[in-house]
Design a protein around this motif. Structure first.
Motif, PDB file in Angstrom:
ATOM      1  N   LEU A 102       0.874  -1.165   0.000  1.00  0.00           N
ATOM      2  CA  LEU A 102       0.000   0.000   0.000  1.00  0.00           C
ATOM      3  C   LEU A 102       0.912   1.215   0.000  1.00  0.00           C
ATOM      4  CD1 LEU A 102      -2.854   1.210   0.149  1.00  0.00           C
ATOM      5  CD2 LEU A 102      -2.562   1.253   2.644  1.00  0.00           C
ATOM      6  N   MET A 103       0.813   2.008  -1.053  1.00  0.00           N
ATOM      7  CA  MET A 103       1.650   3.187  -1.220  1.00  0.00           C
ATOM      8  C   MET A 103       0.796   4.442  -1.098  1.00  0.00           C
ATOM      9  SD  MET A 103       4.548   1.647  -1.977  1.00  0.00           S
ATOM     10  CE  MET A 103       5.710   2.587  -2.918  1.00  0.00           C
ATOM     11  N   LYS A 104       1.454   5.545  -0.715  1.00  0.00           N
ATOM     12  CA  LYS A 104       0.770   6.840  -0.627  1.00  0.00           C
ATOM     13  C   LYS A 104       1.546   7.853  -1.454  1.00  0.00           C
ATOM     14  CE  LYS A 104       1.029   9.395   3.110  1.00  0.00           C
ATOM     15  NZ  LYS A 104       0.843   9.900   4.480  1.00  0.00           N
ATOM     16  N   ARG A 105       0.824   8.579  -2.299  1.00  0.00           N
ATOM     17  CA  ARG A 105       1.439   9.643  -3.094  1.00  0.00           C
ATOM     18  C   ARG A 105       1.636  10.878  -2.216  1.00  0.00           C
ATOM     19  NH1 ARG A 105      -2.448   7.445  -6.691  1.00  0.00           N
ATOM     20  NH2 ARG A 105      -1.420   6.438  -8.458  1.00  0.00           N
ATOM     21  N   ASP A 106       2.853  11.404  -2.215  1.00  0.00           N
ATOM     22  CA  ASP A 106       3.152  12.592  -1.418  1.00  0.00           C
ATOM     23  C   ASP A 106       2.381  13.811  -1.903  1.00  0.00           C
ATOM     24  OD1 ASP A 106       4.775  11.839   0.655  1.00  0.00           O
ATOM     25  OD2 ASP A 106       6.514  12.988  -0.030  1.00  0.00           O
ATOM     26  N   ILE A 107       2.145  13.895  -3.213  1.00  0.00           N
ATOM     27  CA  ILE A 107       1.550  15.098  -3.802  1.00  0.00           C
ATOM     28  C   ILE A 107       0.134  15.369  -3.300  1.00  0.00           C
ATOM     29  CG2 ILE A 107       0.672  13.967  -5.888  1.00  0.00           C
ATOM     30  CD1 ILE A 107       1.630  16.504  -7.410  1.00  0.00           C
ATOM     31  N   ASP A 108      -0.647  14.297  -3.073  1.00  0.00           N
ATOM     32  CA  ASP A 108      -2.043  14.517  -2.665  1.00  0.00           C
ATOM     33  C   ASP A 108      -2.517  13.567  -1.557  1.00  0.00           C
ATOM     34  OD1 ASP A 108      -2.253  12.116  -4.009  1.00  0.00           O
ATOM     35  OD2 ASP A 108      -3.545  12.877  -5.610  1.00  0.00           O
ATOM     36  N   GLY A 109      -1.638  12.688  -1.073  1.00  0.00           N
ATOM     37  CA  GLY A 109      -2.012  11.772   0.004  1.00  0.00           C
ATOM     38  C   GLY A 109      -2.857  10.592  -0.428  1.00  0.00           C
ATOM     39  N   SER A 110      -3.105  10.465  -1.733  1.00  0.00           N
ATOM     40  CA  SER A 110      -3.925   9.344  -2.201  1.00  0.00           C
ATOM     41  C   SER A 110      -3.145   8.037  -2.069  1.00  0.00           C
ATOM     42  CB  SER A 110      -4.367   9.559  -3.650  1.00  0.00           C
ATOM     43  OG  SER A 110      -3.246   9.603  -4.510  1.00  0.00           O
ATOM     44  N   GLU A 111      -3.869   6.969  -1.763  1.00  0.00           N
ATOM     45  CA  GLU A 111      -3.247   5.664  -1.589  1.00  0.00           C
ATOM     46  C   GLU A 111      -3.570   4.758  -2.767  1.00  0.00           C
ATOM     47  OE1 GLU A 111      -4.667   4.364   2.263  1.00  0.00           O
ATOM     48  OE2 GLU A 111      -3.000   5.380   3.264  1.00  0.00           O
ATOM     49  N   PHE A 112      -2.647   3.847  -3.068  1.00  0.00           N
ATOM     50  CA  PHE A 112      -2.855   2.892  -4.156  1.00  0.00           C
ATOM     51  C   PHE A 112      -2.055   1.636  -3.862  1.00  0.00           C
ATOM     52  CE2 PHE A 112       0.814   5.408  -5.161  1.00  0.00           C
ATOM     53  CZ  PHE A 112       1.677   4.615  -5.902  1.00  0.00           C
ATOM     54  N   GLU A 113      -2.491   0.530  -4.452  1.00  0.00           N
ATOM     55  CA  GLU A 113      -1.816  -0.745  -4.265  1.00  0.00           C
ATOM     56  C   GLU A 113      -0.837  -1.009  -5.388  1.00  0.00           C
ATOM     57  OE1 GLU A 113      -3.985  -4.392  -3.743  1.00  0.00           O
ATOM     58  OE2 GLU A 113      -4.536  -3.855  -1.712  1.00  0.00           O
ATOM     59  N   VAL A 114       0.313  -1.566  -5.025  1.00  0.00           N
ATOM     60  CA  VAL A 114       1.338  -1.955  -5.982  1.00  0.00           C
ATOM     61  C   VAL A 114       1.526  -3.463  -5.871  1.00  0.00           C
ATOM     62  CG1 VAL A 114       3.793  -1.777  -6.537  1.00  0.00           C
ATOM     63  CG2 VAL A 114       2.510   0.271  -5.923  1.00  0.00           C
ATOM     64  N   ASP A 115       1.436  -4.148  -6.999  1.00  0.00           N
ATOM     65  CA  ASP A 115       1.590  -5.599  -7.008  1.00  0.00           C
ATOM     66  C   ASP A 115       3.031  -6.012  -6.738  1.00  0.00           C
ATOM     67  OD1 ASP A 115      -1.088  -6.109  -7.639  1.00  0.00           O
ATOM     68  OD2 ASP A 115      -0.703  -5.989  -9.796  1.00  0.00           O
ATOM     69  N   ILE A 116       3.184  -7.044  -5.903  1.00  0.00           N
ATOM     70  CA  ILE A 116       4.458  -7.730  -5.751  1.00  0.00           C
ATOM     71  C   ILE A 116       4.303  -9.001  -6.567  1.00  0.00           C
ATOM     72  CG2 ILE A 116       6.118  -8.781  -4.184  1.00  0.00           C
ATOM     73  CD1 ILE A 116       4.714  -7.108  -1.911  1.00  0.00           C
ATOM     74  N   PRO A 117       5.078  -9.159  -7.637  1.00  0.00           N
ATOM     75  CA  PRO A 117       4.881 -10.319  -8.507  1.00  0.00           C
ATOM     76  C   PRO A 117       5.186 -11.622  -7.769  1.00  0.00           C
ATOM     77  CG  PRO A 117       6.954  -9.251  -9.027  1.00  0.00           C
ATOM     78  CD  PRO A 117       6.249  -8.369  -8.023  1.00  0.00           C
ATOM     79  N   GLU A 118       4.491 -12.676  -8.172  1.00  0.00           N
ATOM     80  CA  GLU A 118       4.748 -13.976  -7.550  1.00  0.00           C
ATOM     81  C   GLU A 118       6.156 -14.442  -7.896  1.00  0.00           C
ATOM     82  OE1 GLU A 118       2.695 -18.324  -6.871  1.00  0.00           O
ATOM     83  OE2 GLU A 118       1.879 -17.004  -8.415  1.00  0.00           O
ATOM     84  N   PHE A 119       6.862 -14.929  -6.875  1.00  0.00           N
ATOM     85  CA  PHE A 119       8.206 -15.454  -7.084  1.00  0.00           C
ATOM     86  C   PHE A 119       8.336 -16.794  -6.386  1.00  0.00           C
ATOM     87  CE2 PHE A 119       8.331 -12.407  -3.600  1.00  0.00           C
ATOM     88  CZ  PHE A 119       9.020 -13.065  -2.584  1.00  0.00           C
ATOM     89  N   GLN A 120       9.218 -17.617  -6.935  1.00  0.00           N
ATOM     90  CA  GLN A 120       9.407 -18.981  -6.445  1.00  0.00           C
ATOM     91  C   GLN A 120      10.497 -19.036  -5.379  1.00  0.00           C
ATOM     92  OE1 GLN A 120       7.198 -21.346  -7.639  1.00  0.00           O
ATOM     93  NE2 GLN A 120       6.392 -19.513  -8.638  1.00  0.00           N
ATOM     94  N   LEU A 121      10.280 -19.887  -4.403  1.00  0.00           N
ATOM     95  CA  LEU A 121      11.267 -20.189  -3.377  1.00  0.00           C
ATOM     96  C   LEU A 121      11.588 -21.675  -3.546  1.00  0.00           C
ATOM     97  CD1 LEU A 121       9.317 -18.411  -0.528  1.00  0.00           C
ATOM     98  CD2 LEU A 121      11.360 -17.530  -1.635  1.00  0.00           C
ATOM     99  N   VAL A 122      12.778 -21.970  -4.059  1.00  0.00           N
ATOM    100  CA  VAL A 122      13.119 -23.357  -4.396  1.00  0.00           C
ATOM    101  C   VAL A 122      14.549 -23.655  -3.956  1.00  0.00           C
ATOM    102  CG1 VAL A 122      13.339 -25.051  -6.252  1.00  0.00           C
ATOM    103  CG2 VAL A 122      11.613 -23.241  -6.430  1.00  0.00           C
ATOM    104  N   ALA A 123      14.703 -24.708  -3.175  1.00  0.00           N
ATOM    105  CA  ALA A 123      16.048 -25.150  -2.804  1.00  0.00           C
ATOM    106  C   ALA A 123      16.763 -25.610  -4.088  1.00  0.00           C
ATOM    107  CB  ALA A 123      15.965 -26.292  -1.800  1.00  0.00           C
ATOM    108  N   PRO A 124      18.006 -25.202  -4.302  1.00  0.00           N
ATOM    109  CA  PRO A 124      18.692 -25.476  -5.576  1.00  0.00           C
ATOM    110  C   PRO A 124      18.743 -26.953  -5.960  1.00  0.00           C
ATOM    111  CG  PRO A 124      19.988 -23.981  -4.237  1.00  0.00           C
ATOM    112  CD  PRO A 124      18.828 -24.426  -3.399  1.00  0.00           C
ATOM    113  N   TYR A 125      18.814 -27.852  -5.008  1.00  0.00           N
ATOM    114  CA  TYR A 125      18.891 -29.278  -5.354  1.00  0.00           C
ATOM    115  C   TYR A 125      17.602 -29.785  -6.009  1.00  0.00           C
ATOM    116  CZ  TYR A 125      16.437 -29.886  -0.896  1.00  0.00           C
ATOM    117  OH  TYR A 125      15.528 -29.799   0.136  1.00  0.00           O
ATOM    118  N   LYS A 126      16.510 -29.060  -5.881  1.00  0.00           N
ATOM    119  CA  LYS A 126      15.249 -29.421  -6.536  1.00  0.00           C
ATOM    120  C   LYS A 126      15.293 -29.123  -8.037  1.00  0.00           C
ATOM    121  CE  LYS A 126      11.947 -30.758  -4.754  1.00  0.00           C
ATOM    122  NZ  LYS A 126      11.467 -32.102  -4.452  1.00  0.00           N
ATOM    123  N   LEU A 127      16.229 -28.325  -8.459  1.00  0.00           N
ATOM    124  CA  LEU A 127      16.308 -27.927  -9.870  1.00  0.00           C
ATOM    125  C   LEU A 127      17.127 -28.893 -10.715  1.00  0.00           C
ATOM    126  CD1 LEU A 127      16.849 -24.098  -9.299  1.00  0.00           C
ATOM    127  CD2 LEU A 127      14.707 -25.283  -9.809  1.00  0.00           C
TER     128      LEU A 127
END
Length: 128
Positions: A102-127
């Motif tokens: 959740l981010m807030k713009r300094d210019i007017d105080g409006s809030e908006f959501e920013v996506d965090i892209p899905e990322f994988q958590l994988v132990a290297p031996y699984k690859l």
């Protein structure tokens, strides 16, 4: 590294498995992730809150939310990047995370959501 851009804010994430902090015999797998938040817009933004969805490969799901990131609510000026490192433990050697800031713009105080892209958590031996 995965990347997403929402309303002029670019989020990039890369991960690393941490065997020295993991204990597979006790179903404890530790991962670190590095996040770069770049402000591509024309106005300063402040990161107010985070919300994470964490998935293990055994179908369990957790939700984590709270103020800021690693104790900070950074203000990111146009053209600047805020970088932080955090971690996540899983009960399996594979999983994923995604979420939103959740981010807030300094210019007017409006809030908006920013996506965090899905990322994988994988132990290297699984690859192999």
């Amino acid at each position: 590294m995965v990347t997403a851009i929402t309303d002029g804010v670019k989020v990039s994430v890369e991960t690393v498995y941490q065997p020295e902090y993991s204990n597979p015999a006790n179903e404890h797998y530790m991962f670190a992730y590095r996040v770069e938040i770049s402000n591509l817009s024309d106005y300063a933004v402040q990161l107010m809150r985070r919300q994470w969805f964490i998935f293990d490969s055994n179908s369990s799901r957790r939700e984590v939310e709270g103020e800021g990131v690693v104790g900070l609510q950074p203000i990111i000026q146009p053209g600047e990047t805020h970088i932080y490192v955090s971690g996540c433990n899983l009960k399996t050697d594979m999983g994923s995370m995604k979420g939103a800031y959740l981010m807030k713009r300094d210019i007017d105080g409006s809030e908006f959501e920013v996506d965090i892209p899905e990322f994988q958590l994988v132990a290297p031996y699984k690859l192999n």
